[in-house]
Design a protein around this motif. Structure first.
Motif, mmCIF file in Angstrom:
data_model
loop_
_atom_site.group_PDB
_atom_site.id
_atom_site.type_symbol
_atom_site.label_atom_id
_atom_site.label_comp_id
_atom_site.label_asym_id
_atom_site.label_seq_id
_atom_site.Cartn_x
_atom_site.Cartn_y
_atom_site.Cartn_z
ATOM 1 N N LEU A 50 0.821 -1.215 0.000
ATOM 2 C CA LEU A 50 0.000 0.000 0.000
ATOM 3 C C LEU A 50 0.853 1.262 0.000
ATOM 4 C CD1 LEU A 50 -2.743 -1.064 2.556
ATOM 5 C CD2 LEU A 50 -3.103 -0.542 0.139
ATOM 6 N N LYS A 51 2.025 1.153 0.621
ATOM 7 C CA LYS A 51 2.870 2.345 0.755
ATOM 8 C C LYS A 51 3.728 2.598 -0.491
ATOM 9 C CE LYS A 51 1.407 3.376 4.764
ATOM 10 N NZ LYS A 51 0.117 3.989 4.446
ATOM 11 N N HIS A 52 3.689 1.672 -1.429
ATOM 12 C CA HIS A 52 4.504 1.812 -2.634
ATOM 13 C C HIS A 52 4.200 3.110 -3.366
ATOM 14 C CE1 HIS A 52 6.876 -1.785 -3.333
ATOM 15 N NE2 HIS A 52 7.230 -1.234 -4.487
ATOM 16 N N ILE A 70 3.612 5.272 -6.528
ATOM 17 C CA ILE A 70 2.977 4.818 -7.766
ATOM 18 C C ILE A 70 3.947 4.691 -8.938
ATOM 19 C CG2 ILE A 70 0.508 5.333 -7.520
ATOM 20 C CD1 ILE A 70 1.337 8.103 -8.788
ATOM 21 N N GLU A 71 4.984 5.576 -8.967
ATOM 22 C CA GLU A 71 5.871 5.493 -10.138
ATOM 23 C C GLU A 71 6.691 4.203 -10.136
ATOM 24 O OE1 GLU A 71 5.973 7.923 -7.881
ATOM 25 O OE2 GLU A 71 8.014 8.620 -7.473
ATOM 26 N N ASN A 72 6.730 3.524 -8.988
ATOM 27 C CA ASN A 72 7.472 2.268 -8.920
ATOM 28 C C ASN A 72 6.609 1.046 -9.203
ATOM 29 O OD1 ASN A 72 9.670 3.799 -8.185
ATOM 30 N ND2 ASN A 72 9.229 3.593 -5.995
ATOM 31 N N ILE A 73 5.362 1.301 -9.505
ATOM 32 C CA ILE A 73 4.478 0.183 -9.811
ATOM 33 C C ILE A 73 4.483 -0.037 -11.323
ATOM 34 C CG2 ILE A 73 2.087 -0.652 -9.712
ATOM 35 C CD1 ILE A 73 1.747 1.174 -7.225
ATOM 36 N N THR A 74 4.800 -1.258 -11.729
ATOM 37 C CA THR A 74 4.981 -1.558 -13.140
ATOM 38 C C THR A 74 3.786 -1.120 -13.986
ATOM 39 O OG1 THR A 74 5.998 -3.544 -12.264
ATOM 40 C CG2 THR A 74 5.852 -3.372 -14.664
ATOM 41 N N GLU A 97 -1.908 3.287 -1.932
ATOM 42 C CA GLU A 97 -3.062 3.500 -1.053
ATOM 43 C C GLU A 97 -3.864 4.733 -1.482
ATOM 44 O OE1 GLU A 97 -2.068 3.688 3.071
ATOM 45 O OE2 GLU A 97 -4.121 3.203 3.650
ATOM 46 N N ASP A 98 -3.134 5.802 -1.855
ATOM 47 C CA ASP A 98 -3.836 6.998 -2.351
ATOM 48 C C ASP A 98 -4.703 6.643 -3.550
ATOM 49 O OD1 ASP A 98 -2.491 8.491 -0.495
ATOM 50 O OD2 ASP A 98 -0.962 9.196 -1.898
ATOM 51 N N GLN A 111 -7.236 -5.665 0.156
ATOM 52 C CA GLN A 111 -7.379 -6.580 1.296
ATOM 53 C C GLN A 111 -6.443 -6.226 2.449
ATOM 54 O OE1 GLN A 111 -5.657 -10.601 0.680
ATOM 55 N NE2 GLN A 111 -5.132 -9.830 -1.366
ATOM 56 N N TYR A 112 -5.400 -5.456 2.179
ATOM 57 C CA TYR A 112 -4.459 -5.103 3.251
ATOM 58 C C TYR A 112 -4.826 -3.795 3.960
ATOM 59 C CZ TYR A 112 -1.770 -8.659 0.889
ATOM 60 O OH TYR A 112 -1.391 -9.832 0.318
ATOM 61 N N ILE A 113 -5.885 -3.146 3.483
ATOM 62 C CA ILE A 113 -6.302 -1.907 4.136
ATOM 63 C C ILE A 113 -6.819 -2.215 5.531
ATOM 64 C CG2 ILE A 113 -8.022 -0.045 4.099
ATOM 65 C CD1 ILE A 113 -7.824 -0.015 1.100
ATOM 66 N N LYS A 114 -6.243 -1.518 6.497
ATOM 67 C CA LYS A 114 -6.649 -1.771 7.882
ATOM 68 C C LYS A 114 -7.921 -0.987 8.187
ATOM 69 C CE LYS A 114 -3.521 -1.105 11.088
ATOM 70 N NZ LYS A 114 -2.150 -0.893 11.163
ATOM 71 N N ASP A 115 -8.825 -1.610 8.872
ATOM 72 C CA ASP A 115 -10.060 -0.914 9.219
ATOM 73 C C ASP A 115 -9.818 -0.068 10.458
ATOM 74 O OD1 ASP A 115 -12.742 -0.150 9.315
ATOM 75 O OD2 ASP A 115 -13.315 -2.078 8.439
ATOM 76 N N TRP A 116 -10.109 1.213 10.329
ATOM 77 C CA TRP A 116 -9.857 2.101 11.468
ATOM 78 C C TRP A 116 -11.063 2.205 12.390
ATOM 79 C CZ3 TRP A 116 -13.144 6.237 11.828
ATOM 80 C CH2 TRP A 116 -13.909 6.477 10.684
ATOM 81 N N LEU A 117 -12.185 1.734 11.878
ATOM 82 C CA LEU A 117 -13.410 1.841 12.658
ATOM 83 C C LEU A 117 -13.491 0.654 13.621
ATOM 84 C CD1 LEU A 117 -15.703 3.936 12.525
ATOM 85 C CD2 LEU A 117 -16.943 2.357 11.041
#
Ligand code: ADP
Ligand code: MG
Length: 692
Positions: free
Chosen positions: A5-7, A9-13, A32-33, A176-182
């Motif tokens: 998630l923290k990657h 974007i320019e490093n994503i193929t 993530e953004d 699926q890796y997004i953590k639920d804050w609620l």
């Protein structure tokens, strides 16, 4: 490469060098953004039809095999066309694309594809023009651009829907890796979807119901944030100190008796609510809501009077310099004989009703506490102005005041007290909504106009009746009255055919009323020029004022009886109602002409609503029904829409649910000590949203 998630974007193929800068422009830095970049609408292409079922003039998705693909030149304009024939068991259909010759390298006979688009009849033959297409392969189970509910995002230069959707589809697994804050208890109690599932569905919904469930979760989140923020601001305020302003009953009575009219019941109640708040040593945070012309200024004056009599200062902020000036003049008159020292401070204009030598000195008067009331624009609290004992801040017709501005104010008082805050607005938000929008504010409502006001006759005017109206304008002017003409924009090259204010001015000045003096007002005038134009109109030297919407708020010209609004359909109901409120301020009969060339049924209906409905609050309720959950009346003006991307003020049920969830949590844990994830989310929310 393992993408997280923290990657960046320019490093994503899948993103690639060309798209990354465009995404950055949209504020997207990490994967993530990107996942948090919601579609703003959807197109439902999910139902796949047999080719034989496709009808001309309708949207359809079909699935078939490519029979033929070829590039051609069209006979007429010699445009390059790519043609394909697709068939299924029931028939075949043609698809064409212009200027995309590379498609022949992409699509090959024998391959299976989906096509989504509008089918058109071309000489008795059906064809898709520029349909979306997507190949079906063994490796790809799910479609992205066709045969589904397709997400539509807002874009920027060098980015297409297809590119953005593709990139999104490549990283959607990360959801699926997004953590639920609620907290789980809230999710359970309110029957909400987990955040990761909601994010997935909001981009690529399985079906309409799954989308609704996802949207509800996202709405809940937004509303939960808005309300947590408001409630916490309220808590914070409850811990702050303000100067208690003693109610000067005798003087207040005397002042009210000195007015040339009786206060309305609603004015009295609001005035009393404010005075009672001022008497406490906790900062007031009150919104005074009242229709245009309902007399909010006088109510504010009651607060100013008491503050001044207690020896404290008031800052009065108006949205424009014109309005600041007018308030200065009107309020000076109202307080004539009261010995209240008043200053005007805008970048262009510095005045006071006490002597001072030069412009620099007015700052000294403020710092020394020699002025009781300082009227100006927003700059008043942001600039180098230092108050001596600022105890009341009044904000007229402006967006709400943020926590930041409050902090700035605190620093302006050397004893660490906060001034009381009174915001005023003519945006008639229904009470139930207002309490959500302004959860941290107390509300006073002026829900009646002073008696004796004549109804403003409002009329929709079609082009052929324009000459009649000009005749009528002439008659009114001969009787000594004055006229506003409002136009939407100032640029004459405006392609939408909108009446430009300068063109309109030329036309009226040269052709229609060559013998009359006409004024021209727009935002690009220098402030000295604006003042001159305004002064000439006030003095009844100019008979007609042609203006852009800058006169929208607050200006009070009692002698004006006609409000003529060009291209009326271009304005929102709230704004039109504001314009109309500029006339009808005296005993004379006033008129509002809604000039329109539009035949659009919805536009006309909207204007009819305005013509029939005179009360801003009723209008708000009507507009709510009328436009549905789309754009709620006046909300844009309130600045509220900045906070909500998905949720709407008409989402009553989610509003209610989220509200009680917030109250429950804060009652148990006011500082959110046990809820670090909510706190973190709140911090992000604060930085994401532009608080006015
Ligand atoms: P708004 O609420 O739009 O700011 P204003 O305060 O500018 O309205 O008031 C509009 C006009 O109505 C002013 O000229 C004001 O003097 C006048 N007014 C205010 N209260 C009353 C009243 N109770 N009776 C008659 N006129 C009033
Ligand atoms: Mg006003």
């Amino acid at each position: 490469m393992i993408v997280t998630l923290k990657h960046k974007i320019e490093n994503i193929t899948a993103v690639g060098k060309r798209i990354a800068p465009a995404l950055k422009k949209l504020g997207i830095v990490t994967a993530e953004d990107l996942l948090n970049y919601w579609p703003f609408r959807y197109e439902d292409w999910s139902r796949v039809k047999n080719i034989a079922e496709v009808e001309a003039g309708t949207n359809a998705t079909v699935k078939g095999q490519i029979e033929l693909v070829q590039n051609k030149r069209s006979q007429w304009k010699k445009r390059l066309v790519t043609e394909a024939i697709i068939s299924d068991e029931t028939g075949s259909i043609k698809a064409i694309w212009f200027h995309q010759p590379y498609l022949v390298r992409n699509l090959h006979p024998g391959e299976h594809i989906f096509l989504s688009g509008k089918a058109e009849d071309k000489n008795g033959e059906l064809q898709f023009v520029h349909p979306n297409y997507e190949k079906i392969t063994r490796y790809k189970k799910e479609t992205t651009h066709t045969a589904r509910i397709v997400p539509i995002y807002s874009l920027t230069k060098n980015l297409t829907e297809k590119q953005l959707r593709y990139v999104m589809s490549q990283i959607i697994g990360l959801a699926q890796y997004i953590k639920d804050w609620l907290p789980a208890e809230i999710i359970k109690k309110n029957n909400l979807a987990p955040l990761s599932a909601a994010v997935r569905q909001i981009h690529f919904p399985d079906n309409q119901q799954a989308l609704n469930t996802a949207l509800e979760r996202i709405k809940f989140d937004e509303l939960f944030m808005v309300q947590t923020r408001a409630q916490m601001a309220k808590q914070l305020l409850a811990q702050s100190r303000a100067k208690a302003i003693e109610f000067k009953e005798k003087e207040t009575k005397k002042f009210v008796d000195s007015l040339p009219f009786f206060l309305t019941k609603a004015q009295k109640i609001s005035g009393w609510e404010i005075i009672r708040d001022l008497g406490k040593d906790r900062p007031m945070n009150r919104l005074l809501e009242g229709d245009v012309g309902s007399g909010k200024t006088i109510v504010a004056c009651l607060a100013i009077l008491n503050t001044a009599l207690n020896g404290f200062q008031t800052a009065y902020m108006a949205p424009t310099e014109i309005l600041a000036r007018q308030h200065y003049e009107n309020i000076s008159k109202l307080f004539a004989g009261w010995g209240i020292k008043i200053g005007l401070l805008t970048s262009a204009d510095k005045r006071a009703n006490v002597a001072f030598e030069n412009d620099k000195d007015i700052y000294e008067l403020i710092t020394n506490g020699e002025l009781d009331l300082i009227i100006g624009t927003h700059a008043l609290i942001q600039s180098k102005v230092n108050f001596n004992k600022l105890s009341l801040v009044i904000i007229d017709e402006q967006h709400r005041f943020g926590v930041e501005q409050r902090k700035q104010l605190k620093q302006k008082n050397n004893d660490g007290t906060l001034p009381h805050l009174l915001s005023m607005t003519a945006t008639p938000i229904p009470r139930s909504l207002a309490l959500t929008v302004y959860g941290d504010l107390d509300l006073s409502v002026i829900n009646e106009l002073p008696i004796g006001r004549k109804e403003i006759l409002t009329e929709i005017v079609a082009p052929e009746r324009r000459p009649d109206k000009y005749k009528f304008v002439m008659e009114q002017i001969k009787n000594g009255r004055q006229v506003f003409v409002i136009c939407p924009l100032i640029d004459p090259s405006d392609k939408l055919g909108v009446k430009a204010v300068k063109d309109e001015y030329e036309k009226l000045d040269k052709k229609i009323f060559p013998d009359l003096k006409i004024g021209l007002m727009h935002g690009k005038l220098k402030s000295g020029e604006k003042e001159k134009v305004m002064a000439e109109f006030l003095e009844n030297e100019t008979k007609i004022l042609v203006s852009t919407p800058v006169v929208e708020v607050g200006i009070d010209i009692q002698n004006a009886t006609i409000m003529m609004i060009e291209s009326a359909e271009r304005f929102g109901l709230a704004q039109l109602h504001q314009f109309r409120g500029r006339v009808g301020r005296s005993q004379e009969q006033s008129y509002c002409f809604l000039m329109t060339e539009s035949n659009d049924i919805n536009s006309i209906r909207r204007l009819q609503t305005l013509a029939q409905c005179k009360n801003g609050f009723d209008l708000a309720e009507k507009d709510l029904e009328f436009r549905g959950p789309g754009e709620v009346y006046g909300i844009r003006q309130s600045g509220y829409n900045d906070q909500l991307k998905v949720a709407k003020l008409t989402d009553y049920i989610v509003i209610k649910k989220s509200k009680s969830a917030v109250e429950e949590i804060l009652a148990r844990d006011p500082a959110l000590t046990n809820y670090p994830s909510i706190k973190e989310r709140l911090k992000k929310f604060e930085t994401d949203v532009h608080w006015e």
